[in-house]
Design a protein around this motif. Structure first.
Motif, PDB file in Angstrom:
ATOM      1  N   GLY A  24      50.519  65.033  -8.432  1.00  0.00           N
ATOM      2  CA  GLY A  24      50.281  65.655  -7.127  1.00  0.00           C
ATOM      3  C   GLY A  24      49.027  66.501  -7.112  1.00  0.00           C
ATOM      4  N   ALA A  25      48.822  67.300  -8.166  1.00  0.00           N
ATOM      5  CA  ALA A  25      47.647  68.167  -8.240  1.00  0.00           C
ATOM      6  C   ALA A  25      46.358  67.345  -8.331  1.00  0.00           C
ATOM      7  N   VAL A  26      46.412  66.253  -9.111  1.00  0.00           N
ATOM      8  CA  VAL A  26      45.240  65.373  -9.236  1.00  0.00           C
ATOM      9  C   VAL A  26      44.901  64.751  -7.881  1.00  0.00           C
ATOM     10  N   ALA A  27      45.932  64.261  -7.194  1.00  0.00           N
ATOM     11  CA  ALA A  27      45.730  63.618  -5.890  1.00  0.00           C
ATOM     12  C   ALA A  27      45.196  64.614  -4.859  1.00  0.00           C
ATOM     13  N   ASP A  28      45.758  65.823  -4.845  1.00  0.00           N
ATOM     14  CA  ASP A  28      45.309  66.835  -3.875  1.00  0.00           C
ATOM     15  C   ASP A  28      43.850  67.211  -4.100  1.00  0.00           C
ATOM     16  N   ASN A  29      43.465  67.333  -5.359  1.00  0.00           N
ATOM     17  CA  ASN A  29      42.070  67.666  -5.663  1.00  0.00           C
ATOM     18  C   ASN A  29      41.125  66.561  -5.200  1.00  0.00           C
ATOM     19  N   ALA A  30      41.498  65.292  -5.475  1.00  0.00           N
ATOM     20  CA  ALA A  30      40.656  64.164  -5.070  1.00  0.00           C
ATOM     21  C   ALA A  30      40.534  64.071  -3.554  1.00  0.00           C
ATOM     22  N   LYS A  31      41.660  64.312  -2.847  1.00  0.00           N
ATOM     23  CA  LYS A  31      41.653  64.249  -1.375  1.00  0.00           C
ATOM     24  C   LYS A  31      40.783  65.335  -0.761  1.00  0.00           C
ATOM     25  N   SER A  32      40.653  66.451  -1.462  1.00  0.00           N
ATOM     26  CA  SER A  32      39.894  67.576  -0.904  1.00  0.00           C
ATOM     27  C   SER A  32      38.384  67.355  -0.974  1.00  0.00           C
ATOM     28  N   LEU A  33      37.960  66.344  -1.711  1.00  0.00           N
ATOM     29  CA  LEU A  33      36.534  66.077  -1.873  1.00  0.00           C
ATOM     30  C   LEU A  33      36.088  64.997  -0.893  1.00  0.00           C
ATOM     31  N   SER A  34      35.153  65.315  -0.053  1.00  0.00           N
ATOM     32  CA  SER A  34      34.700  64.395   0.990  1.00  0.00           C
ATOM     33  C   SER A  34      34.141  63.100   0.407  1.00  0.00           C
ATOM     34  N   GLY A  35      34.728  61.956   0.830  1.00  0.00           N
ATOM     35  CA  GLY A  35      34.248  60.641   0.411  1.00  0.00           C
ATOM     36  C   GLY A  35      34.701  60.203  -0.969  1.00  0.00           C
ATOM     37  N   TYR A  36      35.459  61.051  -1.684  1.00  0.00           N
ATOM     38  CA  TYR A  36      35.781  60.780  -3.079  1.00  0.00           C
ATOM     39  C   TYR A  36      36.707  59.585  -3.260  1.00  0.00           C
ATOM     40  N   LEU A  37      37.672  59.416  -2.378  1.00  0.00           N
ATOM     41  CA  LEU A  37      38.642  58.328  -2.522  1.00  0.00           C
ATOM     42  C   LEU A  37      38.333  57.117  -1.646  1.00  0.00           C
ATOM     43  N   GLY A  38      37.226  57.133  -0.929  1.00  0.00           N
ATOM     44  CA  GLY A  38      36.888  56.011  -0.050  1.00  0.00           C
ATOM     45  C   GLY A  38      36.270  54.853  -0.805  1.00  0.00           C
ATOM     46  N   MET A  39      36.484  53.646  -0.308  1.00  0.00           N
ATOM     47  CA  MET A  39      35.853  52.469  -0.906  1.00  0.00           C
ATOM     48  C   MET A  39      34.503  52.163  -0.260  1.00  0.00           C
ATOM     49  N   PHE A  40      34.213  52.822   0.872  1.00  0.00           N
ATOM     50  CA  PHE A  40      32.928  52.603   1.543  1.00  0.00           C
ATOM     51  C   PHE A  40      32.166  53.916   1.719  1.00  0.00           C
ATOM     52  N   SER A  41      32.496  54.859   0.839  1.00  0.00           N
ATOM     53  CA  SER A  41      31.779  56.125   0.797  1.00  0.00           C
ATOM     54  C   SER A  41      31.902  56.697  -0.612  1.00  0.00           C
ATOM     55  N   THR A  42      30.932  57.501  -1.012  1.00  0.00           N
ATOM     56  CA  THR A  42      31.003  58.170  -2.307  1.00  0.00           C
ATOM     57  C   THR A  42      30.824  59.673  -2.096  1.00  0.00           C
ATOM     58  N   HIS A  43      31.188  60.432  -3.100  1.00  0.00           N
ATOM     59  CA  HIS A  43      31.072  61.885  -3.042  1.00  0.00           C
ATOM     60  C   HIS A  43      29.782  62.321  -3.722  1.00  0.00           C
ATOM     61  N   ASP A  44      28.989  63.123  -3.032  1.00  0.00           N
ATOM     62  CA  ASP A  44      27.772  63.674  -3.622  1.00  0.00           C
ATOM     63  C   ASP A  44      28.123  65.026  -4.234  1.00  0.00           C
ATOM     64  N   PRO A  45      28.153  65.131  -5.578  1.00  0.00           N
ATOM     65  CA  PRO A  45      28.583  66.387  -6.209  1.00  0.00           C
ATOM     66  C   PRO A  45      27.636  67.561  -5.952  1.00  0.00           C
ATOM     67  N   GLU A  46      26.385  67.275  -5.595  1.00  0.00           N
ATOM     68  CA  GLU A  46      25.422  68.358  -5.359  1.00  0.00           C
ATOM     69  C   GLU A  46      25.609  68.988  -3.988  1.00  0.00           C
ATOM     70  N   THR A  47      25.854  68.155  -2.972  1.00  0.00           N
ATOM     71  CA  THR A  47      26.006  68.681  -1.613  1.00  0.00           C
ATOM     72  C   THR A  47      27.462  68.832  -1.197  1.00  0.00           C
TER      73      THR A  47
END
Length: 508
Positions: free
Chosen positions: A214-237
């Protein structure tokens, strides 16, 4: 040295001792160059499947893929994994059995030898060209494996990078030069098991240290674009970045590389019973899908561990599994031994690729250039000596190439993968499935495919936009088209060649 380091060292030394012992055992069974380079075509279905995939995945599976997922999320790592899984399946489905039957019929024991025999190239131009391609792309590929081993030991034990790299190279060369193909394949089979165990332990332990699923999933969901297949998460912005259709296709193009990988194709040629290919295909595909999925999950879990504070922020995302193993080792001697198994898994993934590459490069230099192109007639004993000496010489060159400890391992792997995929992939597919293809088309396709990798990466891709795609995709397509066109505008292959093609085609 701490108790944790001692426990880790015990596991790694035990693993290295096992692979050397395997080399000694198979040295007594390696009687000629056919045994040395192809194992006498006696590989069973499980060893064929697992050794092929272990030699394929290298340290990229346990370092590169989790590192990409850790930084940017699911899309980039996910589409790469999907492309590789699809490529794996179709390579086994359409190439494995046909290549096994065709190579056995014409008596080919190396990939350059297969191309030359398939097209009856009496001047050996195709053989020499294919051997040259293998040496060009495999020497730095092998060097990247030596470098990865050096960095692993240097990071863990504070050993000088150069000393660690040279010792690793000596061990790899030792068991490979002793036992040849059978030793490499058997150790690769064992290494695939160790890699699987390492992935499983890291995933379970990582989830527990990150606070649960649950904690792993919640953290991933909180990051914009992190779990999408047509988007990625930019760690800098911290923002989502679009992952478009062209990028998806380009990333999945990694799968095209399988049709031209010499160290994988050699496994197909070595299968003992062609009727067991279906079993090998199922085992290989299932292992690849599961192992890559777990590797991606480990990247996500690792980020959850950092968020919870179990791990400090990583300077290098590709060391995520190493850092998790180090954390596990702090819990006592037994966990340290288990951590050693995990780190041996990383070492195994690197060694399983390096030994296969050494054999392929060695066979190209000794069997195809010295024996084929220059037509040197040697006794069986002399051939074995030349084979082993050539392997050692190539290893020394690989060590020299890897001497700079700051050299990039995975950029070299990506480039070499593209090189083989474009130079050999189209030629292999047309050789197996198109009767009208001829040696002129094969030569032109191989030259253009290899050249386009350099041209696209270092010239065209720099234009940016739609041109900034993985060089394998355009190079593969262009090489395929050139091969077909040149074959059609030059004389048709002789009746002897087409008759052999039809005989293999009729084989069930």
């Amino acid at each position: 040295m701490t108790s944790s380091q001692i426990g880790i060292m015990i596991s790694i030394v035990a693993y290295l001792a096992i692979v050397v012992i395997i080399g000694v055992i198979f040295s007594k069974r390696t009687k000629n160059v056919g045994d040395f380079y192809l194992g006498g075509r006696k590989l069973g279905p499980l060893v064929t499947a697992m050794s092929a995939e272990a030699s394929d995945m290298s340290s990229w599976l346990l370092m590169g893929l989790p590192g990409v997922a850790y930084l940017t999320g699911v899309a980039d790592a996910g589409w790469t994994a999907i492309g590789l899984a699809v490529g794996t399946y179709f390579n086994w489905l359409i190439v494995a059995k046909k290549l096994r039957n065709y190579s056995a019929k014409i008596g080919a024991i190396t990939i350059p030898d297969f191309f030359s025999q398939r097209y009856k190239d009496e001047k050996k131009v195709l053989m020499a060209l294919a051997a040259l391609v293998i040496i060009i792309f495999f020497v730095p590929y092998t060097a990247s494996g030596f470098a990865a081993c050096g960095k692993l030991f240097g990071t863990l034990f504070g050993v000088d990078y150069h000393i660690a790299m040279v010792i690793s190279a000596i061990i790899i060369v030792g068991y490979t030069s002793l036992g040849g193909f059978n030793a490499a394949s058997t150790t690769d089979f064992i290494q695939s098991i160790i890699m699987s165990i390492a992935l499983g332990i890291v995933l379970v332990y990582g989830i527990s240290q990150a606070g649960g699923v649950g904690a792993v999933a919640d953290n991933a969901k909180s990051l914009s674009g992190y779990l999408g297949m047509f988007s990625t998460h930019d760690p800098e912005t911290g923002q989502a970045v679009s992952y478009g259709f062209l990028t998806v296709v380009s990333t999945m193009a990694w799968g095209l590389g399988y049709f031209g990988m010499p160290h994988i194709l050699l496994r197909f040629m070595a299968i003992e019973n062609p009727d067991k290919v279906k079993l090998s295909r199922r085992v290989a595909t299932v292992w690849v899908v599961i192992s890559m999925a777990v590797a991606v999950l480990i990247g996500i879990v690792g980020l959850g561990m950092v968020k919870k504070g179990s791990l400090g922020a990583l300077e290098d995302s590709e060391t995520i599994i190493v850092q998790i193993a180090n954390l596990l080792a702090t819990h006592g001697i037994l966990p340290a031994l288990i951590a050693g198994v995990i780190l041996a898994g990383i070492l195994a993934s690197t060694m399983s690729t390096a030994d296969s590459q050494l054999l392929a490069a060695s066979s190209s230099a000794s069997e195809n250039i010295l024996g084929g192109l220059f037509n040197l007639k040697l006794s069986e004993t002399a051939q074995m000596v030349v084979a082993r000496v050539t392997l050692i010489v190539i290893s020394v060159i690989g060590v020299i190439v890897a001497w700079n400890k700051d050299s990039s391992v995975f950029k070299i792997v990506s480039f070499a993968w593209a090189g083989f995929g474009a130079a050999f992939g189209p030629v292999m597919l047309l050789a197996l499935f198109w009767k009208r293809s001829n040696k002129y088309g094969a030569i032109a396709g191989m030259v253009v495919g290899g050249a386009m990798i350099f041209i696209w990466k270092f010239v065209i891709a720099k234009l940016g936009g739609a041109f900034a795609i993985y060089e394998l995709l355009p190079a593969f397509i262009i090489a395929l088209v050139v091969n077909v066109i040149v074959s059609l505008i030059t004389p048709a292959p002789e009746k002897e060649i087409t008759d052999a093609f039809e005989e293999v085609k009729a084989t069930k």
